[in-house]
Design a protein around this motif. Structure first.
Motif, PDB file in Angstrom:
ATOM      1  N   ARG A   8       0.852  -1.182   0.000  1.00  0.00           N
ATOM      2  CA  ARG A   8       0.000   0.000   0.000  1.00  0.00           C
ATOM      3  C   ARG A   8       0.891   1.236   0.000  1.00  0.00           C
ATOM      4  NH1 ARG A   8      -5.048   1.084   4.106  1.00  0.00           N
ATOM      5  NH2 ARG A   8      -5.570   3.181   3.372  1.00  0.00           N
ATOM      6  N   ILE A   9       0.751   2.044  -1.030  1.00  0.00           N
ATOM      7  CA  ILE A   9       1.533   3.281  -1.135  1.00  0.00           C
ATOM      8  C   ILE A   9       0.765   4.380  -0.425  1.00  0.00           C
ATOM      9  CG2 ILE A   9       2.433   5.036  -2.711  1.00  0.00           C
ATOM     10  CD1 ILE A   9       2.919   2.816  -4.731  1.00  0.00           C
ATOM     11  N   THR A  10       1.410   4.975   0.581  1.00  0.00           N
ATOM     12  CA  THR A  10       0.751   6.019   1.362  1.00  0.00           C
ATOM     13  C   THR A  10       1.535   7.327   1.374  1.00  0.00           C
ATOM     14  OG1 THR A  10       1.812   5.228   3.388  1.00  0.00           O
ATOM     15  CG2 THR A  10      -0.389   4.347   2.896  1.00  0.00           C
ATOM     16  N   ASP A  11       2.760   7.303   0.863  1.00  0.00           N
ATOM     17  CA  ASP A  11       3.570   8.521   0.907  1.00  0.00           C
ATOM     18  C   ASP A  11       3.718   9.124  -0.489  1.00  0.00           C
ATOM     19  OD1 ASP A  11       6.724   7.838   0.020  1.00  0.00           O
ATOM     20  OD2 ASP A  11       5.481   6.126   0.596  1.00  0.00           O
ATOM     21  N   ALA A  60      13.797   1.292  -6.937  1.00  0.00           N
ATOM     22  CA  ALA A  60      14.359   0.527  -5.821  1.00  0.00           C
ATOM     23  C   ALA A  60      14.484   1.392  -4.568  1.00  0.00           C
ATOM     24  CB  ALA A  60      15.712  -0.054  -6.210  1.00  0.00           C
ATOM     25  N   GLU A  61      14.852   2.662  -4.731  1.00  0.00           N
ATOM     26  CA  GLU A  61      14.961   3.571  -3.581  1.00  0.00           C
ATOM     27  C   GLU A  61      13.650   3.652  -2.809  1.00  0.00           C
ATOM     28  OE1 GLU A  61      16.309   7.502  -4.677  1.00  0.00           O
ATOM     29  OE2 GLU A  61      18.086   6.681  -5.679  1.00  0.00           O
ATOM     30  N   HIS A  62      12.553   3.483  -3.507  1.00  0.00           N
ATOM     31  CA  HIS A  62      11.239   3.569  -2.873  1.00  0.00           C
ATOM     32  C   HIS A  62      10.650   2.188  -2.553  1.00  0.00           C
ATOM     33  CE1 HIS A  62      10.811   7.920  -3.106  1.00  0.00           C
ATOM     34  NE2 HIS A  62      11.523   7.820  -4.217  1.00  0.00           N
ATOM     35  N   GLY A  63      11.464   1.159  -2.691  1.00  0.00           N
ATOM     36  CA  GLY A  63      11.030  -0.178  -2.301  1.00  0.00           C
ATOM     37  C   GLY A  63      10.025  -0.821  -3.236  1.00  0.00           C
ATOM     38  N   LEU A  64       9.938  -0.323  -4.467  1.00  0.00           N
ATOM     39  CA  LEU A  64       8.985  -0.895  -5.429  1.00  0.00           C
ATOM     40  C   LEU A  64       9.578  -2.103  -6.158  1.00  0.00           C
ATOM     41  CD1 LEU A  64       7.671   2.518  -6.713  1.00  0.00           C
ATOM     42  CD2 LEU A  64       6.379   0.852  -5.367  1.00  0.00           C
ATOM     43  N   ILE A  65      10.891  -2.075  -6.376  1.00  0.00           N
ATOM     44  CA  ILE A  65      11.599  -3.223  -6.929  1.00  0.00           C
ATOM     45  C   ILE A  65      12.819  -3.460  -6.053  1.00  0.00           C
ATOM     46  CG2 ILE A  65      10.769  -2.825  -9.286  1.00  0.00           C
ATOM     47  CD1 ILE A  65      13.633  -1.820  -9.966  1.00  0.00           C
ATOM     48  N   GLY A  86       2.213  -6.540  -5.839  1.00  0.00           N
ATOM     49  CA  GLY A  86       1.653  -5.397  -6.561  1.00  0.00           C
ATOM     50  C   GLY A  86       1.583  -4.214  -5.617  1.00  0.00           C
ATOM     51  N   VAL A  87       0.899  -3.191  -6.041  1.00  0.00           N
ATOM     52  CA  VAL A  87       0.718  -2.019  -5.184  1.00  0.00           C
ATOM     53  C   VAL A  87      -0.756  -1.663  -5.138  1.00  0.00           C
ATOM     54  CG1 VAL A  87       3.021  -1.053  -5.579  1.00  0.00           C
ATOM     55  CG2 VAL A  87       1.137  -0.380  -7.073  1.00  0.00           C
TER      56      VAL A  87
END
Length: 195
Positions: A8-11, A60-65, A86-87
């Motif tokens: 869950r993307i919250t930022d 990657a910096e944002h933890g998506l990959i 997924g997100v």
């Protein structure tokens, strides 16, 4: 190893990182490839390897990959995989400030634009897919009369159905049933409107 859960993307920073046209394409391609190098992805998006590498590092910096186990003996190759199943991006997480709400809407519009582009590409190339795939593909619009709780229930049932078919297809593929299996995009929107 990728988490089996949706992230869950919250930022705002992570939302903006994903809501970049090239990064979103790369993120989507990571789902198709499962693991890939910048060179492999650069060929698919027709961009320079250095540019693709830069955008993969941002994801990657944002933890998506995340980095994946190397698939070759070439130590110079950096392999990537998605960090989660997924997100999910929810409106409620971006309502507390005007700039967050605006960024959320801009991201959703980008997602919609790329989905429409994918479908237009299919329409332009559908003769190449043959009769069976054209018969299986569909485009439908239903205008329902529901309450918000009913739409929520419908959404949850539909997500469970999609998950069941995805797991079933992946299990069959893992068992060697690969004949005729293709990637399939399913785009579903449910929203209120007034004529």
């Amino acid at each position: 190893m990728a988490s089996k859960e949706n992230r869950r993307i919250t930022d705002l920073g992570t939302l903006k990182a994903l809501a970049h046209p090239l990064r979103l394409k790369l993120y989507r391609l990571m789902f198709v490839a499962e693991v890939a190098t910048a060179s492999q992805l650069a060929e698919q998006v027709d961009e320079a390897v250095s540019l693709v590498s830069y955008h993969l590092r941002k994801l990657a910096e944002h933890g998506l990959i995340e980095e994946a186990e190397p698939r070759s003996g070439d130590a110079r190759e950096r392999w990537w995989q998605r960090a989660s199943e997924g997100v999910s991006i929810r409106d409620e997480d971006f309502r507390d400030a005007p700039e967050k709400a605006s960024a959320h809407v801009a991201a959703i519009r980008l997602f919609q634009d790329q989905r429409s582009e994918m479908y237009r590409t299919y329409l332009d190339e559908r003769e190449q897919w043959g009769r069976e795939w054209n018969r299986a593909s569909h485009d439908a619009e239903s205008l329902l009369r529901l309450t918000a709780p009913e739409l929520t229930e419908f959404k949850e049932e539909l997500q469970n159905l999609i998950k069941r078919y995805d797991e079933q297809g992946r299990a069959r593929e893992a068992a060697g049933e690969t004949e005729g299996r293709e990637h399939v995009a399913l785009h579903v929107y449910g929203f209120p409107f007034r004529p």
